[in-house]
Design a protein around this motif. Sequence first.
Motif, PDB file in Angstrom:
ATOM      1  N   VAL A  87      41.923  32.862  36.972  1.00 42.28           N
ATOM      2  CA  VAL A  87      41.269  33.579  35.878  1.00 42.28           C
ATOM      3  C   VAL A  87      41.530  32.882  34.552  1.00 42.28           C
ATOM      4  O   VAL A  87      40.643  32.786  33.690  1.00 42.28           O
TER       5      VAL A  87
ATOM      6  N   ALA B  19      38.759  31.568  31.936  1.00 45.17           N
ATOM      7  CA  ALA B  19      38.742  32.036  30.548  1.00 45.17           C
ATOM      8  C   ALA B  19      38.880  30.880  29.567  1.00 45.17           C
ATOM      9  O   ALA B  19      38.324  30.915  28.462  1.00 45.17           O
TER      10      ALA B  19
ATOM     11  N   VAL C 293      36.536  36.424  31.217  1.00 45.27           N
ATOM     12  CA  VAL C 293      37.031  36.766  32.546  1.00 45.27           C
ATOM     13  C   VAL C 293      38.413  37.379  32.391  1.00 45.27           C
ATOM     14  O   VAL C 293      39.285  36.792  31.742  1.00 45.27           O
TER      15      VAL C 293
ATOM     16  N   LEU D 221      41.684  39.726  34.428  1.00 50.70           N
ATOM     17  CA  LEU D 221      42.302  40.061  35.711  1.00 50.70           C
ATOM     18  C   LEU D 221      43.061  41.371  35.575  1.00 50.70           C
ATOM     19  O   LEU D 221      43.850  41.550  34.649  1.00 50.70           O
TER      20      LEU D 221
ATOM     21  N   GLN E 157      37.443  33.350  44.101  1.00 53.26           N
ATOM     22  CA  GLN E 157      37.032  32.112  43.433  1.00 53.26           C
ATOM     23  C   GLN E 157      35.513  31.920  43.510  1.00 53.26           C
ATOM     24  O   GLN E 157      34.867  31.592  42.510  1.00 53.26           O
TER      25      GLN E 157
ATOM     26  N   VAL F 258      33.714  34.691  41.341  1.00 51.95           N
ATOM     27  CA  VAL F 258      33.790  34.398  39.902  1.00 51.95           C
ATOM     28  C   VAL F 258      32.851  33.250  39.542  1.00 51.95           C
ATOM     29  O   VAL F 258      32.133  33.291  38.537  1.00 51.95           O
TER      30      VAL F 258
ATOM     31  N   ARG G  18      35.192  40.959  35.534  1.00 54.53           N
ATOM     32  CA  ARG G  18      36.486  41.625  35.722  1.00 54.53           C
ATOM     33  C   ARG G  18      36.893  41.477  37.188  1.00 54.53           C
ATOM     34  O   ARG G  18      36.139  41.831  38.097  1.00 54.53           O
ATOM     35  N   VAL G  19      38.090  40.937  37.397  1.00 48.88           N
ATOM     36  CA  VAL G  19      38.671  40.789  38.729  1.00 48.88           C
ATOM     37  C   VAL G  19      39.756  41.850  38.890  1.00 48.88           C
ATOM     38  O   VAL G  19      40.725  41.867  38.125  1.00 48.88           O
TER      39      VAL G  19
ATOM     40  N   VAL H 271      35.245  41.863  42.294  1.00 47.01           N
ATOM     41  CA  VAL H 271      34.777  41.003  41.204  1.00 47.01           C
ATOM     42  C   VAL H 271      33.457  41.590  40.718  1.00 47.01           C
ATOM     43  O   VAL H 271      32.473  41.610  41.457  1.00 47.01           O
TER      44      VAL H 271
END
Length: 420
Positions: A295, A299, A305, A307, A331, A334, A347-348, A361
């Motif tokens: 992440v 970012a 992004v 986490l 991965q 995203v 958002r993860v 995700v």
Amino acid sequence: MAAVVAGVAPARTRSRLRRALRAVVSGARRVRLERALPTAALLVAVVLVLVETPLTAAASLPLPLAFVLVIVHAGALPLAVRAPNVAAPLSIAAALVLQWRTADGASMLWPWSPVLIVTQCLVLAAVAARTPLLVALLHWTVAVVLSASLAAWLRPATGDETSVDVAVFASISAALIVVAVLLAQWRHVRSQLLHEQRVAAEESERRVVAEERTRIARELHDVVAHGLSLITVQASTARYRRDVGDEAAEEFDRIAAQSRQALDEMRGLLRVLRGAEDGADHRPQPGLGDLAELVAQAAASGSDVVLDEPDGMWSTGVSGVTGLTAFRIVQEAVSNALRHAPGAQVRVTVRRRGGEIEAVVENTVPTEPVPVPGAQGHGLVGMAERAAGAGGSVESGPTASGGFVVRVVLPVQGAVGAGA
């Protein structure tokens, strides 16, 4: 606030119109031309009968006879779709009879009246679209020569007028035959191209799926190989680390030998899967503990992004297979969100619920222009393959707010026999 609402309403209207237009175009494409053509030809033939019958009867021809001849002449049009080599002679014969029975009329547009030209040209064009060019030219030549001969025999005194009329018919019908042949060739080439594209797409999909399975098998091998290596080392050194009897020492030696054999066989299988490319990366595979770095890298590129993961040692006890699978799916998800929803927040969210790991995700609506989609990818296919290999599942789809979400659920300890 009112200005914002006023700006959003036209945007939503345009979006709905675009969706409706795409639905109409999609429906039109699903209507096969081969199925619609006979019906269209029949409808045109009915219209020609309604128009041609009174005009023919007005030229001193009894109405019943005119109706029968026009039925045969115009009816050859839908017949040409199914049996062109039968329809062409039938229509030419009907046209010649009509010309013969109307030769005594006072019309200057003889032997080919306008409605007769339209009907015969459509029949010849339909025949040209269904037969080889030489066959279509043979029917056209017969129609022109016989009508010219009939005109010279029945109206020799008006040779110039009838010659012009025959020449007009010959020119129009020849042009329509050329157009019909070109359209038929275009449809043939297009169908071949579409077939080749379908074959290429299927081959590409099979290749991508095979490559994805190979990569999954390689990564699972790396995880299992790590465990087998530990077993080998511990079994081989057990007699030196602990005071064990001879029988137990022999048992440890057998365990070490079998684990080494299993490890060698798995590496041999991996070499077969990799082919000649045996210089693959043997670095430790990532897991749940590497999501923060993933992440952070996303970012750092300027993307929004974030986490959301639990505090503490929440990933303790998670198997290597589950950790690797979760990392790879997150991965990929995203990467897809950044690619297909530029400017959106991603958002993860990772949670541990009992014996399962859940990773979500989700991205919001893109705020920047969405790039034109290229070839259909296989990211979701790869995610499903990975999750199934680890005994889990993947769900994906649009959200109510217009974004997109990918949710994966995996067992903490992995499935028994996963990846087999």
